[in-house]
Design a protein around this motif. Structure first.
Motif, PDB file in Angstrom:
ATOM      1  N   ASN A 119       0.809  -1.226   0.000  1.00  0.00           N
ATOM      2  CA  ASN A 119       0.000   0.000   0.000  1.00  0.00           C
ATOM      3  C   ASN A 119       0.840   1.275   0.000  1.00  0.00           C
ATOM      4  O   ASN A 119       0.342   2.359   0.290  1.00  0.00           O
ATOM      5  CB  ASN A 119      -0.953   0.016   1.195  1.00  0.00           C
ATOM      6  N   ILE A 120       2.100   1.155  -0.345  1.00  0.00           N
ATOM      7  CA  ILE A 120       2.974   2.327  -0.312  1.00  0.00           C
ATOM      8  C   ILE A 120       2.871   3.108  -1.627  1.00  0.00           C
ATOM      9  O   ILE A 120       2.757   2.522  -2.702  1.00  0.00           O
ATOM     10  CB  ILE A 120       4.440   1.899  -0.057  1.00  0.00           C
ATOM     11  N   THR A 121       2.880   4.434  -1.538  1.00  0.00           N
ATOM     12  CA  THR A 121       2.858   5.268  -2.750  1.00  0.00           C
ATOM     13  C   THR A 121       4.278   5.396  -3.286  1.00  0.00           C
ATOM     14  O   THR A 121       5.265   5.185  -2.570  1.00  0.00           O
ATOM     15  CB  THR A 121       2.306   6.671  -2.467  1.00  0.00           C
ATOM     16  N   ILE A 122       4.387   5.772  -4.540  1.00  0.00           N
ATOM     17  CA  ILE A 122       5.713   5.916  -5.134  1.00  0.00           C
ATOM     18  C   ILE A 122       6.483   7.057  -4.480  1.00  0.00           C
ATOM     19  O   ILE A 122       7.707   7.006  -4.352  1.00  0.00           O
ATOM     20  CB  ILE A 122       5.626   6.103  -6.669  1.00  0.00           C
ATOM     21  N   GLU A 123       5.774   8.094  -4.035  1.00  0.00           N
ATOM     22  CA  GLU A 123       6.455   9.202  -3.354  1.00  0.00           C
ATOM     23  C   GLU A 123       7.062   8.730  -2.033  1.00  0.00           C
ATOM     24  O   GLU A 123       8.223   9.026  -1.727  1.00  0.00           O
ATOM     25  CB  GLU A 123       5.471  10.343  -3.090  1.00  0.00           C
ATOM     26  N   GLU A 124       6.291   7.985  -1.254  1.00  0.00           N
ATOM     27  CA  GLU A 124       6.796   7.478   0.025  1.00  0.00           C
ATOM     28  C   GLU A 124       7.934   6.500  -0.209  1.00  0.00           C
ATOM     29  O   GLU A 124       8.950   6.534   0.499  1.00  0.00           O
ATOM     30  CB  GLU A 124       5.671   6.796   0.803  1.00  0.00           C
ATOM     31  N   LEU A 125       7.781   5.615  -1.194  1.00  0.00           N
ATOM     32  CA  LEU A 125       8.829   4.639  -1.483  1.00  0.00           C
ATOM     33  C   LEU A 125      10.118   5.332  -1.895  1.00  0.00           C
ATOM     34  O   LEU A 125      11.210   4.939  -1.489  1.00  0.00           O
ATOM     35  CB  LEU A 125       8.370   3.685  -2.585  1.00  0.00           C
ATOM     36  N   THR A 126       9.997   6.369  -2.703  1.00  0.00           N
ATOM     37  CA  THR A 126      11.176   7.115  -3.152  1.00  0.00           C
ATOM     38  C   THR A 126      11.942   7.689  -1.962  1.00  0.00           C
ATOM     39  O   THR A 126      13.172   7.597  -1.893  1.00  0.00           O
ATOM     40  CB  THR A 126      10.756   8.261  -4.100  1.00  0.00           C
ATOM     41  N   PHE A 127      11.205   8.270  -1.041  1.00  0.00           N
ATOM     42  CA  PHE A 127      11.829   8.879   0.129  1.00  0.00           C
ATOM     43  C   PHE A 127      12.429   7.806   1.040  1.00  0.00           C
ATOM     44  O   PHE A 127      13.573   7.918   1.496  1.00  0.00           O
ATOM     45  CB  PHE A 127      10.780   9.690   0.898  1.00  0.00           C
ATOM     46  N   ALA A 128      11.659   6.737   1.298  1.00  0.00           N
ATOM     47  CA  ALA A 128      12.111   5.674   2.203  1.00  0.00           C
ATOM     48  C   ALA A 128      13.282   4.895   1.613  1.00  0.00           C
ATOM     49  O   ALA A 128      14.205   4.496   2.339  1.00  0.00           O
ATOM     50  CB  ALA A 128      10.948   4.722   2.501  1.00  0.00           C
TER      51      ALA A 128
END
Length: 279
Positions: A119-128
């Protein structure tokens, strides 16, 4: 004497205490002989609770008796992995994909991402992902703390069946920056390795987008590698001819799995177009 041990046979069968202990062992700078390292893994596998926990002394004592019995059997050198066979799955691969569902700190509950980062967004994944990369390569505790702070958030005030966490925002990271790092160390390491396993499982689905994903799990010495951000990919999806995922804001909020599916299909279409132009 018989000893009844119920031990995990897969990463996802381990409890979070064990995962944290194993993660700390792999991330440690301590130089250990192979057999010493394997014995420590074996101990964590069989004695699956922390010192001081109910039942710890009994489990530790039973494990020591078991080890002593094996030693007294005087196993042939060729059969020294009699017990080490139980830890083969810990050394061969790292397919952990489960996260601690939630943690409570200072009377407030923080929820984690869904297993496999589904359920992760690409924006969150990019940052994480950048924080994860820094943690893996530099082995700094602050990077793990930041990764945990990104992934664990309060419950959203707006009902969302896919993600009960509040929407990811860089602006709210500061609010949690002094709280999430106080989490139990084992739990933080367990979260870090859950991200690692889920990340590799996610990327393995998209071999065209990530053609040479290789596990760096064993931590062998290697030349420094430069991190490649997903930001150019995100911008490309927003500025393409058809913009299938919408404008830049919409793209950033897209589920990461959906995002990579579109990226991969776009690459396939472009390759076919180039082949047609050649013919």
């Amino acid at each position: 004497m018989e000893h009844d041990f119920t031990i995990a046979k897969k990463w996802n069968e381990l409890n979070f205490y064990q995962i944290g202990e194993i993660a700390k062992l792999y991330m440690s700078d301590r130089k250990l002989e192979k057999e010493e390292f394997q014995f420590l893994l074996l101990t964590i596998l069989f004695v699956d609770i922390a010192v001081g926990s109910d039942g710890y002394e009994e489990k530790a004592a039973s494990f020591n008796v078991l080890i002593n019995e094996v030693h007294l059997m005087k196993i042939d050198e060729n059969d020294q992995d009699y017990l080490f066979q139980y830890i083969e799955f810990l050394e061969k691969s790292m397919d952990l994909t489960k996260f601690p569902p939630a943690v409570e700190l200072d009377g407030k509950v923080y929820f984690g991402p869904a297993d496999r980062l589904s359920n992760i967004t690409i924006e969150e994944l990019t940052f994480a992902d950048h924080l994860y990369f820094d943690w893996m390569t530099k082995k700094r505790q602050i990077d793990l703390d930041r990764l945990v702070t990104v992934l664990y958030r309060p419950e959203s005030r707006v009902e969302n069946l896919e993600d009960r966490r509040e929407v990811f925002s860089r602006q709210t990271l500061v609010d949690r920056g002094s709280i999430l790092p106080t989490m139990d160390e084992n739990l933080k390491y367990a979260i870090g390795f859950a991200f690692k396993g889920s990340r590799e499982a996610l990327f393995s689905k998209f071999r065209i987008v990530f053609p040479s994903i290789k596990s760096k799990f064993k931590g062998n010495e290697r030349k420094p590698i430069k991190y490649k951000s997903f930001n150019p990919m995100i911008t490309s999806m927003a500025m393409g001819e058809s913009s299938p995922l919408g404008n830049l804001h919409d793209v950033k909020k897209t589920n990461a799995v959906d995002f990579f599916e579109v990226v991969q299909e776009t690459i396939i279409i472009e390759r076919k177009r180039k082949e047609q132009l050649k013919s």
